[in-house]
Enzyme design. Structure first.
Site, PDB file in Angstrom:
ATOM      1  N   ASP A 237      39.028  44.614  45.603  1.00 59.79           N
ATOM      2  CA  ASP A 237      39.593  44.624  44.410  1.00 59.79           C
ATOM      3  C   ASP A 237      40.769  43.362  44.560  1.00 59.79           C
ATOM      4  O   ASP A 237      41.426  42.824  45.388  1.00 59.79           O
ATOM      5  CB  ASP A 237      40.355  45.876  44.358  1.00 59.79           C
ATOM      6  CG  ASP A 237      40.843  46.166  42.850  1.00 59.79           C
ATOM      7  OD1 ASP A 237      40.262  45.433  42.025  1.00 59.79           O
ATOM      8  OD2 ASP A 237      41.249  47.225  42.594  1.00 59.79           O
ATOM      9  N   GLY A 238      40.736  42.750  43.194  1.00 61.12           N
ATOM     10  CA  GLY A 238      42.027  41.854  43.118  1.00 61.12           C
ATOM     11  C   GLY A 238      41.382  40.412  42.831  1.00 61.12           C
ATOM     12  O   GLY A 238      42.546  39.505  42.854  1.00 61.12           O
ATOM     13  N   ASN A 239      40.053  40.260  42.681  1.00 64.17           N
ATOM     14  CA  ASN A 239      39.551  39.016  42.310  1.00 64.17           C
ATOM     15  C   ASN A 239      40.116  38.235  41.057  1.00 64.17           C
ATOM     16  O   ASN A 239      40.682  37.193  41.105  1.00 64.17           O
ATOM     17  CB  ASN A 239      38.085  38.890  42.199  1.00 64.17           C
ATOM     18  CG  ASN A 239      37.415  39.369  43.500  1.00 64.17           C
ATOM     19  OD1 ASN A 239      37.785  39.309  44.486  1.00 64.17           O
ATOM     20  ND2 ASN A 239      36.133  39.657  43.455  1.00 64.17           N
ATOM     21  N   GLY A 240      40.156  39.335  40.029  1.00 59.73           N
ATOM     22  CA  GLY A 240      40.624  38.775  38.847  1.00 59.73           C
ATOM     23  C   GLY A 240      42.156  38.241  38.940  1.00 59.73           C
ATOM     24  O   GLY A 240      42.652  37.073  38.415  1.00 59.73           O
ATOM     25  N   ARG A 241      42.965  39.165  39.485  1.00 60.45           N
ATOM     26  CA  ARG A 241      44.246  39.042  39.601  1.00 60.45           C
ATOM     27  C   ARG A 241      44.784  37.585  40.341  1.00 60.45           C
ATOM     28  O   ARG A 241      45.653  36.777  40.171  1.00 60.45           O
ATOM     29  CB  ARG A 241      45.051  39.868  39.917  1.00 60.45           C
ATOM     30  CG  ARG A 241      45.384  41.123  39.062  1.00 60.45           C
ATOM     31  CD  ARG A 241      45.716  42.222  39.292  1.00 60.45           C
ATOM     32  NE  ARG A 241      44.709  43.084  39.902  1.00 60.45           N
ATOM     33  CZ  ARG A 241      44.573  44.137  40.662  1.00 60.45           C
ATOM     34  NH1 ARG A 241      46.118  44.593  40.967  1.00 60.45           N
ATOM     35  NH2 ARG A 241      43.627  44.904  41.047  1.00 60.45           N
ATOM     36  N   TRP A 242      44.018  37.355  41.493  1.00 57.82           N
ATOM     37  CA  TRP A 242      44.004  36.327  42.285  1.00 57.82           C
ATOM     38  C   TRP A 242      43.955  34.954  41.601  1.00 57.82           C
ATOM     39  O   TRP A 242      44.624  34.055  41.579  1.00 57.82           O
ATOM     40  CB  TRP A 242      42.884  36.353  43.375  1.00 57.82           C
ATOM     41  CG  TRP A 242      43.070  35.426  44.468  1.00 57.82           C
ATOM     42  CD1 TRP A 242      43.744  35.477  45.732  1.00 57.82           C
ATOM     43  CD2 TRP A 242      42.354  34.169  44.387  1.00 57.82           C
ATOM     44  NE1 TRP A 242      43.643  34.214  46.364  1.00 57.82           N
ATOM     45  CE2 TRP A 242      42.641  33.489  45.775  1.00 57.82           C
ATOM     46  CE3 TRP A 242      41.420  33.509  43.515  1.00 57.82           C
ATOM     47  CZ2 TRP A 242      42.169  32.259  46.040  1.00 57.82           C
ATOM     48  CZ3 TRP A 242      41.143  32.100  43.785  1.00 57.82           C
ATOM     49  CH2 TRP A 242      41.215  31.651  45.129  1.00 57.82           C
TER      50      TRP A 242
ATOM     51  N   HIS B 169      35.985  35.873  41.495  1.00 61.99           N
ATOM     52  CA  HIS B 169      35.034  36.311  41.881  1.00 61.99           C
ATOM     53  C   HIS B 169      34.128  35.317  42.889  1.00 61.99           C
ATOM     54  O   HIS B 169      33.393  36.077  43.770  1.00 61.99           O
ATOM     55  CB  HIS B 169      33.801  36.643  40.667  1.00 61.99           C
ATOM     56  CG  HIS B 169      34.435  37.580  39.807  1.00 61.99           C
ATOM     57  ND1 HIS B 169      35.209  39.011  40.401  1.00 61.99           N
ATOM     58  CD2 HIS B 169      34.376  37.930  38.617  1.00 61.99           C
ATOM     59  CE1 HIS B 169      35.648  39.690  39.696  1.00 61.99           C
ATOM     60  NE2 HIS B 169      35.297  39.183  38.250  1.00 61.99           N
TER      61      HIS B 169
ATOM     62  N   THR C 195      28.744  51.284  38.760  1.00 59.47           N
ATOM     63  CA  THR C 195      27.995  51.740  37.530  1.00 59.47           C
ATOM     64  C   THR C 195      28.866  51.640  36.475  1.00 59.47           C
ATOM     65  O   THR C 195      28.579  51.358  35.184  1.00 59.47           O
ATOM     66  CB  THR C 195      27.536  53.152  37.799  1.00 59.47           C
ATOM     67  OG1 THR C 195      28.888  53.995  38.098  1.00 59.47           O
ATOM     68  CG2 THR C 195      26.375  53.523  38.650  1.00 59.47           C
TER      69      THR C 195
ATOM     70  N   TRP D 181      29.766  47.679  34.367  1.00 57.96           N
ATOM     71  CA  TRP D 181      28.787  47.105  32.916  1.00 57.96           C
ATOM     72  C   TRP D 181      29.760  46.997  31.969  1.00 57.96           C
ATOM     73  O   TRP D 181      29.214  46.176  31.054  1.00 57.96           O
ATOM     74  CB  TRP D 181      27.396  47.766  32.936  1.00 57.96           C
ATOM     75  CG  TRP D 181      26.489  47.925  34.107  1.00 57.96           C
ATOM     76  CD1 TRP D 181      26.563  49.102  34.689  1.00 57.96           C
ATOM     77  CD2 TRP D 181      25.637  46.914  34.628  1.00 57.96           C
ATOM     78  NE1 TRP D 181      25.264  48.726  35.609  1.00 57.96           N
ATOM     79  CE2 TRP D 181      24.892  47.312  35.422  1.00 57.96           C
ATOM     80  CE3 TRP D 181      25.434  45.732  33.824  1.00 57.96           C
ATOM     81  CZ2 TRP D 181      23.918  46.913  36.007  1.00 57.96           C
ATOM     82  CZ3 TRP D 181      24.098  44.987  34.711  1.00 57.96           C
ATOM     83  CH2 TRP D 181      23.559  45.407  35.722  1.00 57.96           C
TER      84      TRP D 181
ATOM     85  N   LEU E  62      25.313  43.417  62.816  1.00 61.43           N
ATOM     86  CA  LEU E  62      25.899  44.299  61.987  1.00 61.43           C
ATOM     87  C   LEU E  62      25.097  44.876  60.728  1.00 61.43           C
ATOM     88  O   LEU E  62      24.285  44.231  60.528  1.00 61.43           O
ATOM     89  CB  LEU E  62      26.963  43.321  61.386  1.00 61.43           C
ATOM     90  CG  LEU E  62      27.913  43.822  60.162  1.00 61.43           C
ATOM     91  CD1 LEU E  62      29.104  44.886  60.510  1.00 61.43           C
ATOM     92  CD2 LEU E  62      28.518  42.553  59.179  1.00 61.43           C
TER      93      LEU E  62
ATOM     94  N   ARG F 243      43.017  54.436  44.550  1.00 64.22           N
ATOM     95  CA  ARG F 243      42.025  55.364  44.267  1.00 64.22           C
ATOM     96  C   ARG F 243      40.757  55.172  44.536  1.00 64.22           C
ATOM     97  O   ARG F 243      40.547  54.177  45.100  1.00 64.22           O
ATOM     98  CB  ARG F 243      42.367  55.359  42.618  1.00 64.22           C
ATOM     99  CG  ARG F 243      41.824  54.108  41.906  1.00 64.22           C
ATOM    100  CD  ARG F 243      41.928  54.248  40.385  1.00 64.22           C
ATOM    101  NE  ARG F 243      41.753  52.880  39.747  1.00 64.22           N
ATOM    102  CZ  ARG F 243      43.037  52.110  39.471  1.00 64.22           C
ATOM    103  NH1 ARG F 243      43.965  52.695  39.587  1.00 64.22           N
ATOM    104  NH2 ARG F 243      42.717  50.986  38.894  1.00 64.22           N
TER     105      ARG F 243
END
Ligand code: FPP
Length: 244
Positions: free
Chosen positions: A21-26, A38, A67, A70, A132, A195
């Protein structure tokens, strides 16, 4: 590079699940478009896979697309899909070299046919690799997974392939996308959100949670080590009592 000595004496979780999480804010922090975040985020998946494997982690499950994702703007969904498609393509080339076994979890029937074909090819090519185990959650939602599992189970029940008495947690787990994969020991969520976002709800009944403010593209090997140290500070009782 993480080596086992840095973590000497620590118990390495067998399975780590990550909510990236946080690609957009980065990207926003750098006055760049979200999609740039992204791109960097997807590069970081590769780095963290390597670091986790060097540490001794056996299973890594990353939440790449839910899901619910989208509902993002069309151009963002398109970029993410392109990135994931390229990632799968690179994986086909790299999987033998890295001895990595890849499985996609989620409802892939909504993805375009070429992507589905690529996923099947990747899973087939890497099936016998012993390094892995990487699970990529793609068009994944835990409630959707549970409903799909339940429907498959009801079909088997109708066919009398299973009886009511046989249905228990072990049998139900075999209908899930994560069949044969042990439950996560540790969940990491980056970017400060706390969450589950419909991620592995059945599988994480006894998982330890680690939340960090670090945004996903910045999440480093050192951050992964911090998460493992946190995991070691916890005493897992699985609902039982403390020893001694
Ligand atoms: C999280 O940041 C981003 C996603 C859930 C979407 C796509 C994920 C990737 C591109 C990583 C690629 C994964 C693989 C396996 C290559 P966000 O957009 O929710 O960030 P924000 O909360 O700051 O807006």
């Amino acid at each position: 590079m993480a080596n086992k000595n840095d973590l000497e004496g620590l118990q390495i979780p067998e399975h780590i699940a990550i909510i990236l999480d946080g690609n957009g804010r980065w990207a926003k922090k750098r006055m760049m478009p979200r999609n740039y975040g992204h791109v960097q985020g997807s590069k970081n998946v590769e780095r963290i896979c390597r670091a986790a494997y060097n540490m001794g982690v056996k299973y890594l499950t990353v939440y790449a697309f839910s899901t619910e994702n989208w509902s993002r703007p069309e151009d963002e969904v398109e970029t993410i899909m392109k990135l994931l498609n390229n990632y799968l393509k690179d994986c086909i080339k790299l999987t033998t070299k890295n001895n990595m076994k890849v499985r996609v979890i989620g409802n892939i029937s909504r993805l375009d046919e070429s992507m589905q074909k690529r996923i099947r090819e990747l899973e087939e090519i890497s099936a016998s690799n012993t390094g892995l185990n990487l699970q990529v959650a793609l068009n994944y939602g835990s409630r959707d997974e549970i409903l799909r599992a339940m429907k498959r189970m009801m079909v088997d029940y109708d066919k009398k392939a299973i009886s009511l008495d046989e249905i228990d947690e072990t049998l139900f787990s075999e209908y899930l996308d994560t069949k044969d994969i042990p439950d996560p020991d540790l969940l990491i969520r980056t970017s400060g959100e706390q969450r589950l976002s419909n991620y592995l709800l059945w599988q994480m009944a006894y998982t330890e949670f680690y939340f960090t403010n670090v945004l996903w593209p910045d999440f480093s090997e050192k951050d992964l080590e911090d998460a493992v140290r946190y995991y070691n500070s916890k005493e897992r009782r699985f609902g039982g009592l403390t020893n001694g």
